[in-house]
Design a protein around this motif. Structure first.
Motif, PDB file in Angstrom:
ATOM      1  N   ALA A 108       0.906  -1.078   0.053  1.00 56.21           N
ATOM      2  CA  ALA A 108       0.125   0.095   0.237  1.00 56.21           C
ATOM      3  C   ALA A 108       0.917   1.262   0.020  1.00 56.21           C
ATOM      4  O   ALA A 108       0.567   2.271  -0.694  1.00 56.21           O
ATOM      5  N   LEU A 109       1.979   1.231   0.760  1.00 56.37           N
ATOM      6  CA  LEU A 109       2.780   2.380   0.903  1.00 56.37           C
ATOM      7  C   LEU A 109       3.499   2.506  -0.527  1.00 56.37           C
ATOM      8  O   LEU A 109       3.798   3.677  -0.859  1.00 56.37           O
ATOM      9  N   GLU A 110       3.774   1.543  -1.155  1.00 57.15           N
ATOM     10  CA  GLU A 110       4.565   1.628  -2.568  1.00 57.15           C
ATOM     11  C   GLU A 110       3.612   2.301  -3.356  1.00 57.15           C
ATOM     12  O   GLU A 110       3.935   3.125  -4.335  1.00 57.15           O
ATOM     13  N   ALA A 111       2.574   1.781  -3.618  1.00 53.71           N
ATOM     14  CA  ALA A 111       1.441   2.373  -4.457  1.00 53.71           C
ATOM     15  C   ALA A 111       1.142   4.044  -4.125  1.00 53.71           C
ATOM     16  O   ALA A 111       1.117   4.591  -4.933  1.00 53.71           O
ATOM     17  N   GLU A 112       1.210   4.219  -2.799  1.00 51.92           N
ATOM     18  CA  GLU A 112       1.007   5.852  -2.470  1.00 51.92           C
ATOM     19  C   GLU A 112       2.071   6.416  -2.933  1.00 51.92           C
ATOM     20  O   GLU A 112       1.965   7.714  -3.309  1.00 51.92           O
ATOM     21  N   ASN A 113       3.317   5.817  -2.692  1.00 49.18           N
ATOM     22  CA  ASN A 113       4.632   6.516  -2.961  1.00 49.18           C
ATOM     23  C   ASN A 113       4.618   6.673  -4.584  1.00 49.18           C
ATOM     24  O   ASN A 113       4.977   7.740  -5.151  1.00 49.18           O
ATOM     25  N   ILE A 114       4.040   6.050  -5.429  1.00 47.38           N
ATOM     26  CA  ILE A 114       4.205   5.889  -7.062  1.00 47.38           C
ATOM     27  C   ILE A 114       3.172   7.335  -7.115  1.00 47.38           C
ATOM     28  O   ILE A 114       3.816   7.997  -8.106  1.00 47.38           O
ATOM     29  N   GLU A 115       1.916   7.165  -6.875  1.00 47.86           N
ATOM     30  CA  GLU A 115       1.000   8.375  -6.985  1.00 47.86           C
ATOM     31  C   GLU A 115       1.626   9.577  -6.421  1.00 47.86           C
ATOM     32  O   GLU A 115       1.437  10.732  -7.389  1.00 47.86           O
ATOM     33  N   LEU A 116       2.140   9.740  -5.469  1.00 46.63           N
ATOM     34  CA  LEU A 116       2.864  10.908  -4.883  1.00 46.63           C
ATOM     35  C   LEU A 116       3.993  11.453  -5.879  1.00 46.63           C
ATOM     36  O   LEU A 116       4.104  12.781  -5.974  1.00 46.63           O
ATOM     37  N   LYS A 117       4.848  10.420  -6.544  1.00 46.20           N
ATOM     38  CA  LYS A 117       5.916  10.994  -7.230  1.00 46.20           C
ATOM     39  C   LYS A 117       5.256  11.352  -8.518  1.00 46.20           C
ATOM     40  O   LYS A 117       5.889  12.613  -9.041  1.00 46.20           O
ATOM     41  N   ALA A 118       4.263  10.739  -8.947  1.00 48.24           N
ATOM     42  CA  ALA A 118       3.541  11.459 -10.416  1.00 48.24           C
ATOM     43  C   ALA A 118       3.251  12.800  -9.961  1.00 48.24           C
ATOM     44  O   ALA A 118       2.990  13.699 -10.801  1.00 48.24           O
TER      45      ALA A 118
END
Length: 145
Positions: A108-118
């Motif tokens: 879940a944190l990895e998915a959130e991290n990808i969204e935030l980087k975008a």
């Protein structure tokens, strides 16, 4: 009321009667993970599942039945790793639940991290565009007060 030994003997006799009345197709219907389903066997003979493990004579009779069924091809053969692990008690892993929770949280944190980087990349491009616009307006003297 029957004593523990009498109850154990009754369970063994019930198992032997049940075993004698079953055909190979009957056994095939209660196979679970390469062996006879302990819950179904216990229901059929009218005892608890714990009796199948705690009663040494019953446990041995069940093992003998399964070995015979393997020889007939009703049950699948035991793998080499299962033969090695058969005599060893299984070690309880008290961290298994924690590991599962941790892996879910990490994903879940990895998915959130990808969204935030975008989102950061998008905002940086907007900032660059508006920075150039701001610079152009200030050079032309159209800066708002």
């Amino acid at each position: 009321m029957a004593s523990g030994q009498q109850k154990a003997q009754q369970n063994l006799e019930a198992f032997e009667v049940w075993q004698a009345t079953q055909a190979d197709n009957d056994f095939k219907q209660i196979i679970f993970r390469g062996q006879l389903n302990r819950g179904e066997v216990a229901k059929a003979i009218g005892c608890g599942k714990s009796a199948l493990n705690q009663n040494p004579a019953l446990r041995e009779a069940l093992k003998t039945l399964e070995d015979n069924l393997r020889e007939k091809g009703v049950l699948p053969p035991v793998t080499e790793s299962a033969k090695k692990d058969d005599s060893k008690p299984k070690q309880y892993d008290n961290t298994a639940n924690r590991k599962l929770m941790d892996s879910k949280r990490v994903s879940a944190l990895e998915a959130e991290n990808i969204e935030l980087k975008a989102k950061v990349k998008e905002l940086e491009s907007k900032l660059e565009r508006f920075g150039e616009l701001n610079e152009t307006l200030s050079e032309m003297g159209f800066m708002p007060r």
